[in-house]
Design an enzyme around this catalytic site. Structure first.
Site, short mmCIF file in Angstrom:
data_model
loop_
_atom_site.label_atom_id
_atom_site.label_comp_id
_atom_site.label_asym_id
_atom_site.label_seq_id
_atom_site.Cartn_x
_atom_site.Cartn_y
_atom_site.Cartn_z
CB CYS A 1 6.04 -2.05 16.47
SG CYS A 1 7.73 -1.75 15.89
CB CYS B 1 2.95 7.47 3.20
SG CYS B 1 3.47 6.32 4.47
CB CYS C 1 6.81 -5.06 8.93
SG CYS C 1 8.07 -4.08 9.76
CB CYS D 1 0.79 6.05 11.42
SG CYS D 1 1.36 7.62 10.93
CD GLU E 1 -3.08 -1.08 2.03
OE1 GLU E 1 -4.22 -1.39 1.67
OE2 GLU E 1 -2.80 -0.77 3.19
CB CYS F 1 2.74 -1.25 14.14
SG CYS F 1 2.75 -1.03 12.34
N1 SAH Z 1 9.61 0.67 10.16
C1 SAH Z 1 9.73 2.09 10.04
C2 SAH Z 1 8.76 2.64 9.02
C3 SAH Z 1 7.30 2.62 9.45
S1 SAH Z 1 6.87 4.26 9.75
C4 SAH Z 1 9.58 2.73 11.39
O1 SAH Z 1 9.24 2.03 12.33
O2 SAH Z 1 9.88 3.92 11.55
C5 SAH Z 1 5.33 4.18 10.44
C6 SAH Z 1 5.21 5.04 11.69
O3 SAH Z 1 3.88 4.91 12.23
C7 SAH Z 1 6.15 4.56 12.77
O4 SAH Z 1 6.59 5.64 13.57
C8 SAH Z 1 5.25 3.67 13.56
O5 SAH Z 1 5.79 3.41 14.81
C9 SAH Z 1 3.97 4.46 13.56
N2 SAH Z 1 2.80 3.65 13.86
C10 SAH Z 1 2.65 2.32 13.67
N3 SAH Z 1 1.43 1.92 14.06
C11 SAH Z 1 0.78 3.00 14.49
C12 SAH Z 1 -0.55 3.21 14.98
N4 SAH Z 1 -1.41 2.22 15.10
N5 SAH Z 1 -0.87 4.47 15.33
C13 SAH Z 1 0.00 5.49 15.17
N6 SAH Z 1 1.25 5.34 14.71
C14 SAH Z 1 1.64 4.11 14.37
#
Ligand code: SAH
Length: 414
Positions: free
Chosen positions: A146, A135, A142, A381, A122, A149
Site C-alpha cells: 500500500c 495491536c 507484508c 498505524c 512488532e 504504509c
Molecule cells: N493488512 C491489513 C492490516 C493492517 S491494519 C489492512 O490493510 O487492513 C493497519 C491500518 O493502518 C490499515 O488500515 C492501514 O491502511 C493503515 N495505515 C497504514 N499506513 C498508515 C499510515 N502511514 N498512516 C495511517 N494509517 C496507515
C-alpha cells in the site's frame, strides 16, 4: 530522555551450527497441538485429554512460566515436560513506552534452523480510559505494498504461526502483570475503568491477516477460549485491505468484528493506494461487506480511511463515501496519515479532517477521528517496523566505521 536502542548488524550472519537445543515452547499452542506434544513424550491418548485441560489452565489462565508451578500435575510428568518443552515466550528485543502510555515491543521469534535469525515483529499496546487495545501482527512483513504504509515497503518474510500470534498477547500480559496474583509494574498507564488491561485485540499490526487465514483462525480460537485467555470474539477486530473472497469465510469461521481498509471511493485512486484493489475492486468488496455473516447495527463493520492531503480528502469524496456505504451497518474511522521517512504523502489539515468527518456524521455514521497514539515511538498505524529499518542503517554505518561487532548489540543513547 534516555532510550534503549537495539540495533542489528546488516551483514548476513554466517550459519551458526551451535544452535541451542531447540526445545519447543508450549505457549501459544492450541488443544490439538498440546495433545500431540503430550503424546510425543509418552502420555497415553486417553490421559492426554485431561492433561491438556490442566496445561491449558496453567498456561492460559494463570500465565505459568515454569512447569514446577503446575502443582496438580504429577512430578514425573512435570519433569518429562521440562526435559522436552519450555514455556518460553518470544524474546523481547526492545520495549518502548510512549509519553501517552502506548507500548511497543519488538519481538524475536525462536530460530527455526541454523540459517534463521529469528523473525522479528512488532506489537503495540494502546491504553485508553475504557479499554486496553493490543495491536497484533499476523505476518512478518507484508506483500500488499500500500502506497502510504511503511510496513508495506518491507518484503514478506513469512506467515506467523498461530502460536506466534497468541504469544503476542502472552507477552503483553506478562509485561502488564495481568495474571492472577500479579499486578502492573509501577507507572504503567492502564485503563481506569477497572476492566481488563488487554481488553481488545486488533489485527492491525504487520501483515494481511486474510493471507494467513488458518493460523489467524486457530490463534483466535485459542485467545477466545473461555477456559483460558477468554477474550470474546466481539472484542477482536480483524482488519483487511480487502481480500474479498475470504471475507465470508472470515465471518463464518473466525467470527470477529471486521474492519476494512478502504481509503478511497474510486477504483482508479484505490488501485494506486491499495494495489490489491486491482484484483478485488470496491464494488465486490462492499458486496462482501453487505453480506458479512453476523453484520448488524450492533455489529457494525469499521471502514478505515486514511486522510491524505489533496489525495482522498475532498468533501465530494466524503459524500461519495456515504453513498457507497449505504445499506451497510458501518462506522468510519478517519485515520490522520502518520508520516514516515521518504514518503511523499502528507496528512490532511485538521480542519479538513473535521469537515470530512462532519459530512459522514451528518449522514448518520459514527465517524471518529483516530487520535494518533505512540507517534513518538513510531508505533502508530503504518509505522511499524520502520524504526528497526532505520536502526539497521545506523548499525551498518557503525560497522563500517569499525564500531561494534556482527550480530546483535544494544546501544544506550541519550
Ligand atoms: N493488512 C491489513 C492490516 C493492517 S491494519 C489492512 O490493510 O487492513 C493497519 C491500518 O493502518 C490499515 O488500515 C492501514 O491502511 C493503515 N495505515 C497504514 N499506513 C498508515 C499510515 N502511514 N498512516 C495511517 N494509517 C496507515
Amino acid at each position: 530522555m534516555s532510550v534503549t536502542l537495539i540495533v542489528e548488524a546488516a551483514a548476513p550472519i554466517a550459519p551458526q551450527p551451535s544452535l541451542p537445543e531447540l526445545k519447543t515452547s508450549l505457549v501459544g499452542l492450541d488443544r490439538v497441538r498440546l495433545a500431540e506434544a503430550l503424546t510425543r513424550i509418552g502420555v497415553a491418548p486417553r490421559e492426554a485429554k485431561m492433561r491438556v485441560q490442566q496445561l491449558w489452565h496453567w498456561i492460559y489462565w494463570r500465565g505459568a512460566r515454569d512447569f514446577e508451578e503446575m502443582t496438580n500435575v504429577g512430578k514425573a510428568l512435570r519433569r518429562a515436560l521440562a526435559e522436552q518443552f519450555t514455556l518460553d515466550r518470544p524474546e523481547i528485543v526492545s520495549e518502548q513506552v510512549s509519553v501517552d502510555g502506548t507500548r511497543k515491543w519488538l519481538l524475536r521469534m525462536p530460530r527455526k534452523g541454523p540459517h534463521d535469525r529469528g523473525a522479528e515483529i512488532e506489537c503495540v499496546y494502546i491504553p485508553e480510559s475504557d479499554r486496553g487495545t493490543l495491536c497484533v501482527s499476523s505476518q512478518v512483513g507484508c506483500t500488499l505494498t500500500c502506497a502510504f504504509c511503511h510496513t508495506g515497503t518491507q518484503k514478506l518474510v513469512r506467515n506467523l504461526e498461530a502460536s506466534e500470534i497468541v504469544a503476542q498477547m502472552m507477552v503483553a500480559r506478562d509485561r502488564l502483570g495481568e495474571w492472577p496474583g500479579h499486578s502492573p509494574p509501577e507507572g504503567t498507564i492502564a485503563p481506569t475503568d477497572g476492566g481488563r488491561l488487554v481488553s481488545n485485540i486488533v489485527l492491525m499490526g504487520m501483515g494481511e491477516p486474510l493471507y494467513n487465514f488458518d493460523n489467524v483462525k486457530t490463534a483466535i480460537d485459542v485467545i477466545s477460549d473461555g477456559e483460558g485467555l477468554a477474550l470474546s470474539r466481539r472484542r477482536v477486530t480483524l482488519s483487511t485491505a480487502g481480500v474479498t473472497p475470504m471475507i465470508p469465510r472470515a465471518g463464518e469461521e473466525i467470527g470477529t468484528m471486521l474492519a476494512i481498509s478502504l481509503h478511497a471511493v474510486r477504483d482508479e485512486l484505490r488501485n494506486t493506494l491499495v494495489p490489491l484493489n486491482k484484483k478485488y475492486p470496491i464494488k465486490d468488496l462492499l458486496d462482501a461487506c453487505r453480506t458479512y455473516p453476523g453484520v448488524s447495527n450492533a455489529r457494525r463493520i469499521t471502514f478505515e480511511y486514511v486522510m491524505l492531503k489533496g489525495v482522498n480528502d475532498s468533501l465530494a469524496e466524503a459524500k461519495d463515501l456515504v453513498r457507497l456505504l449505504k445499506g451497510i451497518p458501518a462506522k468510519i474511522n478517519l485515520i490522520p496519515f502518520n508520516p514516515w521517512p521518504g514518503t511523499n504523502y502528507e496528512c490532511s489539515d485538521w480542519e479538513q479532517i473535521e469537515r470530512f468527518s462532519d459530512i459522514v456524521f451528518n449522514a448518520g455514521y459514527a465517524s471518529p477521528i483516530r487520535t494518533p497514539r505512540g507517534r513518538d515511538i513510531l508505533a502508530a498505524c503504518g509505522q511499524l517496523k520502520s524504526e528497526t529499518e532505520k536502526l539497521r542503517a545506523r548499525a551498518r554505518l557503525m560497522l563500517e566505521s569499525g564500531v561494534g561487532e556482527a550480530g546483535m548489540f544494544a546501544a544506550n543513547v541519550e
